[in-house]
Design an enzyme around this catalytic site. Structure first.
Site, PDB file in Angstrom:
ATOM      1  N   ARG B 113      -1.185  -8.468 -12.759  1.00 37.31           N
ATOM      2  CA  ARG B 113       0.945  -7.829 -12.645  1.00 37.31           C
ATOM      3  C   ARG B 113       1.881  -8.895 -11.875  1.00 37.31           C
ATOM      4  NH1 ARG B 113      -3.141  -5.006  -8.194  1.00 37.31           N
ATOM      5  NH2 ARG B 113      -3.489  -3.483  -9.018  1.00 37.31           N
ATOM      6  N   LYS B 135      14.324  -8.813 -19.677  1.00 33.32           N
ATOM      7  CA  LYS B 135      13.361  -7.471 -20.911  1.00 33.32           C
ATOM      8  C   LYS B 135      12.770  -7.804 -21.636  1.00 33.32           C
ATOM      9  CE  LYS B 135      17.774  -4.351 -20.851  1.00 33.32           C
ATOM     10  NZ  LYS B 135      18.743  -3.788 -22.358  1.00 33.32           N
ATOM     11  N   GLU B 177      24.614 -11.451 -31.611  1.00 29.30           N
ATOM     12  CA  GLU B 177      24.706 -11.587 -30.264  1.00 29.30           C
ATOM     13  C   GLU B 177      26.241 -12.480 -30.237  1.00 29.30           C
ATOM     14  OE1 GLU B 177      23.074  -9.397 -28.999  1.00 29.30           O
ATOM     15  OE2 GLU B 177      21.614  -9.385 -29.992  1.00 29.30           O
ATOM     16  N   LYS B 216      26.357 -12.332 -19.478  1.00 39.95           N
ATOM     17  CA  LYS B 216      24.794 -11.363 -19.322  1.00 39.95           C
ATOM     18  C   LYS B 216      24.412 -11.322 -17.655  1.00 39.95           C
ATOM     19  CE  LYS B 216      20.694 -10.130 -21.871  1.00 39.95           C
ATOM     20  NZ  LYS B 216      19.682 -10.023 -22.669  1.00 39.95           N
ATOM     21  N   GLU B 227      20.195   1.267 -15.587  1.00 40.58           N
ATOM     22  CA  GLU B 227      19.942   3.090 -15.000  1.00 40.58           C
ATOM     23  C   GLU B 227      22.066   2.586 -14.606  1.00 40.58           C
ATOM     24  OE1 GLU B 227      16.349   1.655 -12.393  1.00 40.58           O
ATOM     25  OE2 GLU B 227      17.881   1.126 -11.398  1.00 40.58           O
ATOM     26  N   ARG B 231      24.559  -1.970 -18.210  1.00 39.51           N
ATOM     27  CA  ARG B 231      24.072  -3.023 -19.319  1.00 39.51           C
ATOM     28  C   ARG B 231      23.967  -2.218 -20.176  1.00 39.51           C
ATOM     29  NH1 ARG B 231      18.981  -5.913 -17.760  1.00 39.51           N
ATOM     30  NH2 ARG B 231      18.218  -7.672 -19.972  1.00 39.51           N
ATOM     31  N   ASN B 235      24.660  -3.046 -25.777  1.00 37.46           N
ATOM     32  CA  ASN B 235      23.645  -2.471 -26.298  1.00 37.46           C
ATOM     33  C   ASN B 235      24.887  -2.311 -28.209  1.00 37.46           C
ATOM     34  OD1 ASN B 235      21.116  -2.126 -25.654  1.00 37.46           O
ATOM     35  ND2 ASN B 235      21.650  -0.188 -25.330  1.00 37.46           N
ATOM     36  N   HIS B 238      23.955  -2.253 -31.700  1.00 39.83           N
ATOM     37  CA  HIS B 238      22.447  -2.916 -31.519  1.00 39.83           C
ATOM     38  C   HIS B 238      21.711  -1.101 -32.210  1.00 39.83           C
ATOM     39  CE1 HIS B 238      22.395  -6.308 -29.605  1.00 39.83           C
ATOM     40  NE2 HIS B 238      21.908  -6.198 -29.545  1.00 39.83           N
ATOM     41  N   HIS B 242      19.326  -1.550 -35.141  1.00 42.36           N
ATOM     42  CA  HIS B 242      18.220  -1.728 -34.980  1.00 42.36           C
ATOM     43  C   HIS B 242      17.725  -0.049 -36.484  1.00 42.36           C
ATOM     44  CE1 HIS B 242      17.126  -2.857 -30.125  1.00 42.36           C
ATOM     45  NE2 HIS B 242      16.940  -3.342 -31.167  1.00 42.36           N
ATOM     46  N   HIS B 253      16.900  -9.554 -36.951  1.00 45.14           N
ATOM     47  CA  HIS B 253      17.633  -8.826 -36.512  1.00 45.14           C
ATOM     48  C   HIS B 253      19.364  -9.236 -35.750  1.00 45.14           C
ATOM     49  CE1 HIS B 253      17.915  -6.377 -31.905  1.00 45.14           C
ATOM     50  NE2 HIS B 253      18.503  -8.065 -31.951  1.00 45.14           N
TER      51      HIS B 253
END
Lengths: 350, 350
Positions: B113, B135, B177, B216, B227, B231, B235, B238, B242, B253
């Site tokens: 954990r 992430k 990036e 960042k 949430e 953040r 993206n 992306h 992606h 990438h």
């Protein structure tokens, strides 16, 4: 019905406990965009109810039993979730006992880095203990719970409805954790002692369940990630129980917890931590729940228990006096020899 | 050297950035009880340095390349950790580029954990972006990053030392990036624009890296778990990047992020969100980093991007004006047809 809340730095969890908890939950939710993880036993008993109550949910059935708690089954669930094209707004419902809760919870925590999780525990053990607190895990290469996460369920639905179909052995399992809570919490011990002759009665079990959950909720709120020591207390009986479980494999987790507590009580008394009369009180409750205590003496697996950061030392949380516990740390050899001595006494050897 | 800190509700992270960061880290730590995840490429370049600097560490080498970022390789790492008998006090070091950081970070978050994680990014892309923010993920069944966790590294060691052996293509990846950060942050854009003719120079790259990390770090501290929307800005480029990456697979990438930004800039202008001269400025930087933009038009994979909770809608974060971004939501068909139109224009069709 009663609602118990747990707030941790990372999340909030609501445990809804009592008659009709399941019915109330499904009254406001039809299973839309939900993925239910359950096992074959639970599905054969409650599959119809599940499909009727959550008609829009996708249901994923794993094989019943501890042997399903591994990384292969975890992957099959995750693949099922990918195939079902779940989104970040989907909800995972773990509907079953400890294994389903642990593996379903882990899958929910990993899918898209976490989707909403609802635990609906259907065994006594998972109702009083494992569905609450956010520990998820699977076993790997013979090491118990070695792969897992801390992930709080948004809701836990604890409904006594499901206790009705449990065999006595399953109730005994749950009693393992209930007696553990008794060894940590004077109020719970009193309730158990008052009912020592009817430990298997539903009235008693329904009444003691919220007390155990409240105790655990307090501990989890203090120490969600097992960092400051508070949560360690919940491992009472588990170090030895886990070691036996891994070696002997015949009985269930909760039964090995009962057996582990019995052996660790011997060590606690032997090391002057626990008084004899208090230990006797706990021992008699353990025996009321389990019956005869088996003579077991192979505990090497404890060396690799993740609770021990040093393999040569074994840490045990043991009862001290009513509502109090203590930690004992022994060299492995000393620990193993005390376990052997306890087994000899059980066998009636000198 | 510079230390950048990120505090989130669940943890603290320290990013140590600059010349000698690696040497300083290994001066105080010999690798005792550490498990290093790295890949074949990085090991062939830095295996000797690693073994000399961290003589007591266990080193686990995975195959280099995006194709290693899957659940099978994750399991092999976890099995390696179990075999190495790591404890809760062990430390996992992810030493490599984005794939190693993502999969090594995920393994560290899952083992017992969660054990302490140190990221040592060795590519420009992982230094400016992916090693920071917690992430972790692997792909499964063709869905990118579908299995993962949020797990902050205790430390990130960002040392320009490792940039020296990177092929130009890898630098280009990182520039993807960096230009993304330029599109979000006026100070970074200015720095890039001032150096538009020497984007591949180490002096520029060393100087811009801490700026990107600070940007960042601010965003992650506001919105660790994706949430509240902050953040999401990261993206930019992306979604389309992606989708192309999954379909065409030929480039890396970061290159697809550059291409994705180019296409999304077209959509941003087309929808009146971004002014033409600002878009031109960004486009010219993208082309300086990438060269010729390819004509690509298959974006169906965007439907299953986990950033979209509804499959029929596509959400894009696009540049608005210097230091500002906006979100555009389109029906998938509308989105796909605008991408097609952009590809036609690139091909020189009317």
């Amino acid at each position: 019905m009663e609602t118990i809340r747990i707030s941790t730095p990372s999340s909030h969890s609501e445990i809804i406990c009592g008659d009709s908890a399941f019915e109330n939950f499904t009254r406001e939710f039809d299973g839309q965009n939900a993925f239910v993880v359950t096992d074959g036993n639970v599905f054969s008993l409650y599959g119809d109810l599940l499909q009727k109550s959550l008609p829009k949910a996708e249901i994923f059935v794993i094989k019943a039993g501890e042997s399903s708690k591994n990384h292969r089954v975890l992957l099959s669930i995750l693949q099922g979730m990918v195939n079902a094209k779940l989104t970040k707004k989907s909800r995972v419902i773990a509907f079953g006992g400890g294994v389903v809760g642990d593996i379903g919870g882990l899958a929910a925590s990993l899918y898209m880095r976490g989707v909403e999780l609802v635990q609906i525990p259907t065994t006594l053990l998972s109702q009083v203990d494992s569905s609450v607190g956010g520990k998820t895990a699977v076993d790997m290469c013979g090491v118990k719970n070695v792969i897992g996460t801390f992930y709080q369920p948004a809701r836990v639905i604890v409904d006594p409805l499901f206790l009705g179909t449990l065999p006595k052995r399953e109730l005994r399992c749950g009693l393992g954790e209930i007696i553990k809570y008794g060894a940590l919490d004077g109020e719970i011990l009193q309730k158990i002692a008052q009912n020592s002759k009817n430990l298997f009665d539903f009235g008693f079990l329904k009444g003691v369940t919220p007390l155990c959950i409240k105790h655990k909720a307090r501990v989890v709120a203090m120490d969600e990630r097992d960092e400051n020591g508070a949560r360690k207390s919940l491992n009472l009986g588990h170090t030895t129980g886990h070691a036996f479980e891994l070696t002997y494999k015949r009985r269930s987790h909760g039964e090995y917890v009962l057996i582990g507590m019995f052996y660790e009580l011997f060590i606690a008394c032997n090391n002057g931590v626990c008084a004899g009369d208090y230990a006797d009180k706990l021992r008699s409750l353990i025996m009321r729940a389990l019956g005869k205590i088996p003579a077991l003496d192979e505990v090497s697996a404890a060396k690799y228990d993740k609770k021990n950061s040093e393999q040569s030392k074994i840490s045990l949380v043991v009862p001290k006096r009513e509502g109090e516990w203590a930690e004992i740390t022994l060299n492995f050899d000393e620990y193993a020899s005390q376990i052997k001595r306890c087994a000899q006494l059980i066998r009636g050897e000198k």
